[in-house]
Enzyme design. Structure first.
Site, PDB file in Angstrom:
ATOM      1  N   LYS A  69       6.800   3.879   4.461  1.00 18.79           N
ATOM      2  CA  LYS A  69       6.317   5.118   5.083  1.00 18.79           C
ATOM      3  C   LYS A  69       5.176   5.723   4.275  1.00 18.79           C
ATOM      4  O   LYS A  69       5.273   5.857   3.063  1.00 18.79           O
ATOM      5  CB  LYS A  69       7.478   6.120   5.157  1.00 18.79           C
ATOM      6  CG  LYS A  69       7.204   7.354   5.946  1.00 18.79           C
ATOM      7  CD  LYS A  69       7.610   7.156   7.392  1.00 18.79           C
ATOM      8  CE  LYS A  69       7.340   8.382   8.213  1.00 18.79           C
ATOM      9  NZ  LYS A  69       6.276   8.222   9.177  1.00 18.79           N
ATOM     10  N   GLY A  74       7.776   6.512  -3.302  1.00 14.02           N
ATOM     11  CA  GLY A  74       7.623   5.118  -3.710  1.00 14.02           C
ATOM     12  C   GLY A  74       6.377   4.471  -3.128  1.00 14.02           C
ATOM     13  O   GLY A  74       5.672   3.724  -3.806  1.00 14.02           O
ATOM     14  N   CYS A  75       6.088   4.779  -1.883  1.00 13.15           N
ATOM     15  CA  CYS A  75       4.929   4.195  -1.217  1.00 13.15           C
ATOM     16  C   CYS A  75       3.629   4.708  -1.830  1.00 13.15           C
ATOM     17  O   CYS A  75       2.655   3.969  -1.953  1.00 13.15           O
ATOM     18  CB  CYS A  75       4.980   4.478   0.284  1.00 13.15           C
ATOM     19  SG  CYS A  75       6.452   3.760   1.056  1.00 13.15           S
ATOM     20  N   THR A  76       3.629   5.965  -2.218  1.00 11.96           N
ATOM     21  CA  THR A  76       2.451   6.542  -2.863  1.00 11.96           C
ATOM     22  C   THR A  76       2.244   5.906  -4.233  1.00 11.96           C
ATOM     23  O   THR A  76       1.120   5.536  -4.595  1.00 11.96           O
ATOM     24  CB  THR A  76       2.594   8.074  -2.974  1.00 11.96           C
ATOM     25  OG1 THR A  76       2.739   8.610  -1.646  1.00 11.96           O
ATOM     26  CG2 THR A  76       1.383   8.694  -3.648  1.00 11.96           C
ATOM     27  N   ALA A  79       0.883   2.315  -3.641  1.00 13.10           N
ATOM     28  CA  ALA A  79      -0.507   2.325  -3.164  1.00 13.10           C
ATOM     29  C   ALA A  79      -1.468   2.732  -4.276  1.00 13.10           C
ATOM     30  O   ALA A  79      -2.530   2.128  -4.440  1.00 13.10           O
ATOM     31  CB  ALA A  79      -0.641   3.259  -1.962  1.00 13.10           C
TER      32      ALA A  79
END
Length: 185
Positions: A69, A74-76, A79
């Site tokens: 998402k 975690g995704c931030t 990335a």
């Protein structure tokens, strides 16, 4: 300025993803392509609305990373670590593509907010996540892409698959393995 309602929704989605953890990883819809197999073709839009397909990357090393998402912790982290290592990936001639089931508008905001210098692909139909075996059901109410990464070689074959990804340090691990794969060829 951030919309408080969207921030709350994203926080709840992140919490659901974290709580599901390993249990969700067992709820895959199809098999993950094995190392050595041809990578499944895709045709997806990026954060600017442009279309991309796997065949456009023939002749290049490709890091195709799936994540749950946009704008979740975690995704931030993941990335931003790819962003911070972009010059090292470029030096190796590798292209980074991030994929989630979020839409083009969400990817645009996420990429702009974090100054991401690579392409994010919107798999709104979830077909690509299915074909790579990474689509997961969360609490039976939503589907997300699991946090998994594939290194695809210049011939379009899966060279390495990361099934259990910790966002912290993942970019560096991919760089190390990419160098080893390139040296072995």
């Amino acid at each position: 300025m951030r919309n408080p309602r969207l921030t709350r929704i994203r926080a709840l989605a992140a919490l659901a993803v974290l709580q599901i953890g390993a249990a969700a990883s067992s709820l895959s819809y199809s098999a993950v392509p094995a190392v050595g197999m041809a990578a499944p073709e895709f045709r997806l839009q990026d954060q600017a609305g442009a279309w991309h397909s796997l065949s456009e990357y023939r002749g290049k090393w490709l890091v195709l990373y799936f994540y749950p998402k946009d704008d979740t912790p975690g995704c931030t982290t993941q990335a931003c670590e790819f962003r911070d290592n972009i010059f090292a990936f470029n030096k190796l001639g590798a292209v980074i593509l991030g994929v989630s089931v979020d839409d083009v508008a969400s990817h645009k905001q996420f990429a702009e907010e974090h100054s991401l210098p690579f392409t994010l692909l919107a798999d709104s139909t979830k077909e690509t996540a299915k074909s790579y075996g990474v689509l997961r059901s969360v609490l039976g109410i939503m589907e997300i892409a699991a946090r998994e990464t594939f290194i695809i070689d210049p011939q379009g074959r899966i060279a390495k698959h990361y099934a259990a990804v910790d966002p912290k340090g993942h970019s560096q691990a991919v760089l190390t393995d990419l160098k080893a794969l390139q040296t072995a060829r």
